[in-house]
Design an enzyme around this catalytic site. Sequence first.
Site, PDB file in Angstrom:
ATOM      1  N   TYR A 137      73.633   0.765  41.454  1.00 48.34           N
ATOM      2  CA  TYR A 137      72.756   1.933  41.375  1.00 48.34           C
ATOM      3  C   TYR A 137      72.492   2.640  42.690  1.00 48.34           C
ATOM      4  CZ  TYR A 137      71.979   1.351  36.477  1.00 48.34           C
ATOM      5  OH  TYR A 137      72.188   1.294  35.124  1.00 48.34           O
ATOM      6  N   GLY A 150      73.425   4.859  45.488  1.00 42.80           N
ATOM      7  CA  GLY A 150      74.476   5.829  45.749  1.00 42.80           C
ATOM      8  C   GLY A 150      74.528   6.824  44.608  1.00 42.80           C
ATOM      9  N   GLY A 155      75.180   8.428  41.152  1.00 44.02           N
ATOM     10  CA  GLY A 155      75.304   7.896  39.798  1.00 44.02           C
ATOM     11  C   GLY A 155      74.642   6.549  39.678  1.00 44.02           C
ATOM     12  N   HIS A 209      64.391   4.066  41.150  1.00 43.63           N
ATOM     13  CA  HIS A 209      64.391   5.388  41.784  1.00 43.63           C
ATOM     14  C   HIS A 209      65.151   6.390  40.916  1.00 43.63           C
ATOM     15  CE1 HIS A 209      65.664   8.372  44.934  1.00 43.63           C
ATOM     16  NE2 HIS A 209      64.360   8.296  45.171  1.00 43.63           N
ATOM     17  N   ASP A 210      66.312   5.990  40.391  1.00 41.70           N
ATOM     18  CA  ASP A 210      67.071   6.866  39.490  1.00 41.70           C
ATOM     19  C   ASP A 210      66.247   7.214  38.257  1.00 41.70           C
ATOM     20  OD1 ASP A 210      69.195   6.693  41.249  1.00 41.70           O
ATOM     21  OD2 ASP A 210      70.520   5.602  39.887  1.00 41.70           O
ATOM     22  N   ASP A 221      60.402   8.772  46.023  1.00 42.06           N
ATOM     23  CA  ASP A 221      61.012   8.355  47.287  1.00 42.06           C
ATOM     24  C   ASP A 221      60.136   7.347  48.025  1.00 42.06           C
ATOM     25  OD1 ASP A 221      63.037  10.101  46.641  1.00 42.06           O
ATOM     26  OD2 ASP A 221      62.646  11.507  48.275  1.00 42.06           O
TER      27      ASP A 221
END
EC number: 3.1.1.4
Length: 138
Positions: free
Chosen positions: A43, A45, A47, A63-64, A105
């Site tokens: 996860y 990076g 995508g 975070h995604d 973030d």
Amino acid sequence: MRTLWILAVLLLGVEGNLVQFELLIMKVAKRSGLLSYSAYGCYCGWGGHGRPQDATDRCCFVHDCCYGKVTDCNPKTASYTYSEENGEIVCGGDDPCKKQVCECDRVAAICFRDNIPSYDNKYIQFPAKNCQEKPEPC
């Protein structure tokens, strides 16, 4: 040295929030997000798929998911404001969407810091073929 120069040039071409995210990671976790987390696990990076490989990779998964809940602005380009109060990052500003991005973030940077012991070099440049499991829901 050449790699660092290339990374610096690429970073200059990135707008808004991704640069701020890098700076926030450096401030909170005391390491470069670009060097440490841009190609880690399933996860961290661009995508993300499969299941997180460890606690550090889970930081990126969360975070995604957080970015996925942002609807009124683009979390990868929205610039936000924050301050440091008593050693803690405090997201500010009047725009609720930008504040939400900042919170995503901030939480990720704290997660990276808190999970430095789980960081495992075997997950750097982790092959995508190892990230084929059914992903868990956000």
